[in-house]
Design a protein around this motif. Structure first.
Motif, PDB file in Angstrom:
ATOM      1  N   LEU A  46       0.797  -1.284  -0.043  1.00  0.00           N
ATOM      2  CA  LEU A  46      -0.111   0.014  -0.102  1.00  0.00           C
ATOM      3  C   LEU A  46       0.878   1.246  -0.005  1.00  0.00           C
ATOM      4  N   ALA A  47       2.166   1.227   0.534  1.00  0.00           N
ATOM      5  CA  ALA A  47       3.178   2.098   0.506  1.00  0.00           C
ATOM      6  C   ALA A  47       3.498   2.676  -1.275  1.00  0.00           C
ATOM      7  N   CYS A  48       3.351   1.763  -1.942  1.00  0.00           N
ATOM      8  CA  CYS A  48       3.413   1.980  -3.335  1.00  0.00           C
ATOM      9  C   CYS A  48       2.333   2.177  -4.321  1.00  0.00           C
ATOM     10  N   THR A  49       1.508   3.058  -3.927  1.00  0.00           N
ATOM     11  CA  THR A  49       0.038   3.258  -4.704  1.00  0.00           C
ATOM     12  C   THR A  49       0.085   4.580  -4.752  1.00  0.00           C
ATOM     13  N   VAL A  50      -1.004   4.961  -5.878  1.00  0.00           N
ATOM     14  CA  VAL A  50      -1.357   6.464  -6.083  1.00  0.00           C
ATOM     15  C   VAL A  50      -1.225   7.235  -4.951  1.00  0.00           C
ATOM     16  N   GLU A  51      -2.185   6.708  -3.845  1.00  0.00           N
ATOM     17  CA  GLU A  51      -2.488   7.764  -2.773  1.00  0.00           C
ATOM     18  C   GLU A  51      -1.371   7.879  -1.834  1.00  0.00           C
ATOM     19  N   CYS A  52      -0.189   7.072  -1.844  1.00  0.00           N
ATOM     20  CA  CYS A  52       0.605   7.198  -0.716  1.00  0.00           C
ATOM     21  C   CYS A  52       1.277   8.520  -0.887  1.00  0.00           C
ATOM     22  N   GLY A  53       1.516   9.483   0.210  1.00  0.00           N
ATOM     23  CA  GLY A  53       2.049  10.646   0.184  1.00  0.00           C
ATOM     24  C   GLY A  53       3.693  10.694  -0.169  1.00  0.00           C
ATOM     25  N   ALA A  54       4.243   9.313   0.011  1.00  0.00           N
ATOM     26  CA  ALA A  54       5.739   9.241  -0.101  1.00  0.00           C
ATOM     27  C   ALA A  54       6.351  10.093  -1.312  1.00  0.00           C
TER      28      ALA A  54
ATOM     29  N   LYS B  92      11.651   2.975  -6.093  1.00  0.00           N
ATOM     30  CA  LYS B  92      12.548   1.962  -5.665  1.00  0.00           C
ATOM     31  C   LYS B  92      11.826   0.579  -5.318  1.00  0.00           C
ATOM     32  N   ILE B  93      10.649   0.619  -4.935  1.00  0.00           N
ATOM     33  CA  ILE B  93      10.080  -0.649  -4.605  1.00  0.00           C
ATOM     34  C   ILE B  93       9.447  -1.335  -5.994  1.00  0.00           C
ATOM     35  N   VAL B  94       9.106  -0.673  -6.684  1.00  0.00           N
ATOM     36  CA  VAL B  94       8.946  -1.035  -8.276  1.00  0.00           C
ATOM     37  C   VAL B  94      10.240  -1.930  -8.649  1.00  0.00           C
ATOM     38  N   GLU B  95      11.137  -1.188  -8.524  1.00  0.00           N
ATOM     39  CA  GLU B  95      12.689  -1.618  -9.159  1.00  0.00           C
ATOM     40  C   GLU B  95      13.044  -2.956  -8.248  1.00  0.00           C
ATOM     41  N   ALA B  96      12.591  -2.930  -7.121  1.00  0.00           N
ATOM     42  CA  ALA B  96      13.569  -3.898  -6.359  1.00  0.00           C
ATOM     43  C   ALA B  96      13.581  -5.433  -6.619  1.00  0.00           C
ATOM     44  N   ASN B  97      14.447  -6.074  -6.122  1.00  0.00           N
ATOM     45  CA  ASN B  97      14.335  -7.598  -6.269  1.00  0.00           C
ATOM     46  C   ASN B  97      14.310  -8.169  -4.924  1.00  0.00           C
ATOM     47  N   ASP B  98      14.240  -9.407  -4.987  1.00  0.00           N
ATOM     48  CA  ASP B  98      13.880 -10.227  -3.629  1.00  0.00           C
ATOM     49  C   ASP B  98      14.935 -10.033  -2.518  1.00  0.00           C
ATOM     50  N   ARG B  99      16.249  -9.274  -3.008  1.00  0.00           N
ATOM     51  CA  ARG B  99      17.312  -9.215  -1.885  1.00  0.00           C
ATOM     52  C   ARG B  99      17.589  -7.891  -1.669  1.00  0.00           C
TER      53      ARG B  99
ATOM     54  N   ILE C  16       8.691  -8.265   0.301  1.00  0.00           N
ATOM     55  CA  ILE C  16       7.920  -8.494  -0.799  1.00  0.00           C
ATOM     56  C   ILE C  16       7.870  -7.443  -1.815  1.00  0.00           C
ATOM     57  N   ALA C  17       8.728  -6.590  -1.814  1.00  0.00           N
ATOM     58  CA  ALA C  17       8.901  -5.418  -2.581  1.00  0.00           C
ATOM     59  C   ALA C  17       9.197  -6.216  -4.038  1.00  0.00           C
ATOM     60  N   GLY C  18       9.983  -7.035  -3.956  1.00  0.00           N
ATOM     61  CA  GLY C  18      10.503  -7.838  -4.955  1.00  0.00           C
ATOM     62  C   GLY C  18       9.242  -8.418  -5.999  1.00  0.00           C
ATOM     63  N   LEU C  19       8.104  -8.464  -5.440  1.00  0.00           N
ATOM     64  CA  LEU C  19       6.885  -8.919  -5.970  1.00  0.00           C
ATOM     65  C   LEU C  19       6.082  -7.737  -6.796  1.00  0.00           C
ATOM     66  N   ILE C  20       6.562  -6.497  -6.430  1.00  0.00           N
ATOM     67  CA  ILE C  20       5.496  -5.605  -6.685  1.00  0.00           C
ATOM     68  C   ILE C  20       6.103  -4.566  -7.919  1.00  0.00           C
ATOM     69  N   ARG C  21       5.283  -4.500  -9.012  1.00  0.00           N
ATOM     70  CA  ARG C  21       5.810  -4.052 -10.243  1.00  0.00           C
ATOM     71  C   ARG C  21       5.024  -2.674 -10.577  1.00  0.00           C
ATOM     72  N   ASP C  22       4.051  -2.311  -9.759  1.00  0.00           N
ATOM     73  CA  ASP C  22       3.221  -1.269 -10.203  1.00  0.00           C
ATOM     74  C   ASP C  22       2.719  -0.301  -9.356  1.00  0.00           C
ATOM     75  N   MET C  23       2.222   0.832  -9.461  1.00  0.00           N
ATOM     76  CA  MET C  23       1.585   1.693  -8.491  1.00  0.00           C
ATOM     77  C   MET C  23       0.233   1.997  -8.907  1.00  0.00           C
ATOM     78  N   PRO C  24      -0.627   1.154  -8.534  1.00  0.00           N
ATOM     79  CA  PRO C  24      -1.863   1.225  -8.473  1.00  0.00           C
ATOM     80  C   PRO C  24      -2.663   2.211  -7.631  1.00  0.00           C
ATOM     81  N   THR C  25      -4.051   2.303  -7.618  1.00  0.00           N
ATOM     82  CA  THR C  25      -4.955   3.021  -6.496  1.00  0.00           C
ATOM     83  C   THR C  25      -4.966   1.913  -5.347  1.00  0.00           C
ATOM     84  N   CYS C  26      -5.351   2.312  -4.082  1.00  0.00           N
ATOM     85  CA  CYS C  26      -5.459   1.285  -3.076  1.00  0.00           C
ATOM     86  C   CYS C  26      -6.525   0.312  -3.462  1.00  0.00           C
ATOM     87  N   GLN C  27      -7.738   1.197  -3.951  1.00  0.00           N
ATOM     88  CA  GLN C  27      -8.917   0.297  -4.293  1.00  0.00           C
ATOM     89  C   GLN C  27      -8.540  -0.737  -5.270  1.00  0.00           C
TER      90      GLN C  27
END
Ligand SMILES: Cc1cc2nc3c(=O)[nH]c(=O)nc-3n(C[C@H](O)[C@H](O)[C@H](O)COP(=O)(O)O)c2cc1C
Length: 205
Positions: free
Chosen positions: A81-89, A96-103, A167-178
């Motif tokens: 949820l930190a890697c979503t449209v709504e997150c203010g970071a 960096k989350i989108v680019e992260a691998n498992d390590r 789990i960032a290694g699994l995250i490849r997009d920045m969708p909305t929370c919904q």
């Protein structure tokens, strides 16, 4: 809602009157204990009489289904949820989350009684080196000043504190929370239906 990282923690929260607790494995982004989610959740579920919300390493419907199988009543997603449209970071943090691998992450600060998981950048490497060379907690506090501001707000992904989980290694997009919630629930229902089918055919044979 108290957040716990072990059975003793959870029992204390229950005795103190919590109606529900979150239990988070050390795969998680942010402050962590020592147990991973898979061994943590069923032990906490068996120890307390209140609902347990599972966190640490959950970012999709497979994780939700697994948490329910372990006896959790729900899930807590942080990194997803930190890697979503709504997150203010800062966008650099999310990138960096989108680019992260498992390590991509490391637990840092344990020697200073402040263990947290985040991106292994120059800041984190310096901290790990400080732990090895016997720096004091005062050194740590001094070194850490404004690092979260630099990372999350200013987007300095090398010298800033950039917390996210394995789990960032699994995250490849920045969708909305919904979108995250909808597809997590849809996928969990598919996984559970598939497993239900496996169980049904096993009981027929
Ligand atoms: C950037 C970041 C900041 C967090 N800050 C807090 C916090 O202030 N308090 C807290 O209880 N948990 C905090 N967490 C932990 C989350 O609430 C959650 O338990 C954890 O992220 C779940 O694991 P996951 O990151 O693998 O999804 C934070 C997590 C992240 C990634």
């Amino acid at each position: 809602m108290p957040v716990t990282s072990g059975v003793n923690h959870a029992l204390r929260a229950g005795k103190a009157g919590a109606d529900v607790i979150a239990s988070t494995g050390m795969e998680a982004g942010g402050h962590v204990g020592e147990l991973a989610t898979l061994p943590l959740i069923p032990q906490v579920v068996d120890a307390v009489k209140i609902p347990v919300i599972a966190g640490g390493g959950i970012a999709d419907g497979r994780g939700l289904a697994a948490a329910l199988a372990l006896g959790a009543g729900g899930i807590q997603m942080g990194t997803r949820l930190a890697c979503t449209v709504e997150c203010g970071a800062h966008i650099n943090y999310k990138q960096k989350i989108v680019e992260a691998n498992d390590r991509a992450t490391v637990v840092m600060g344990r020697a200073f009684n402040d263990a947290s998981r985040g991106y292994l950048n120059s800041y984190a490497q310096t901290l790990l080196d400080m732990e090895k060379t016997g720096a004091t907690r005062e050194d740590y506090i001094k070194f850490n000043a404004n690092r979260s501001q630099r990372g999350f707000v200013e987007g300095d992904t090398e010298q800033g504190r950039i917390l996210f989980g394995q789990i960032a290694g699994l995250i490849r997009d920045m969708p909305t929370c919904q979108e995250v919630i909808e597809r997590t629930v849809t996928e969990a229902l598919e996984v559970m239906a598939r497993l239900g089918g496996v169980a049904a055919s096993a009981s027929r044979s």
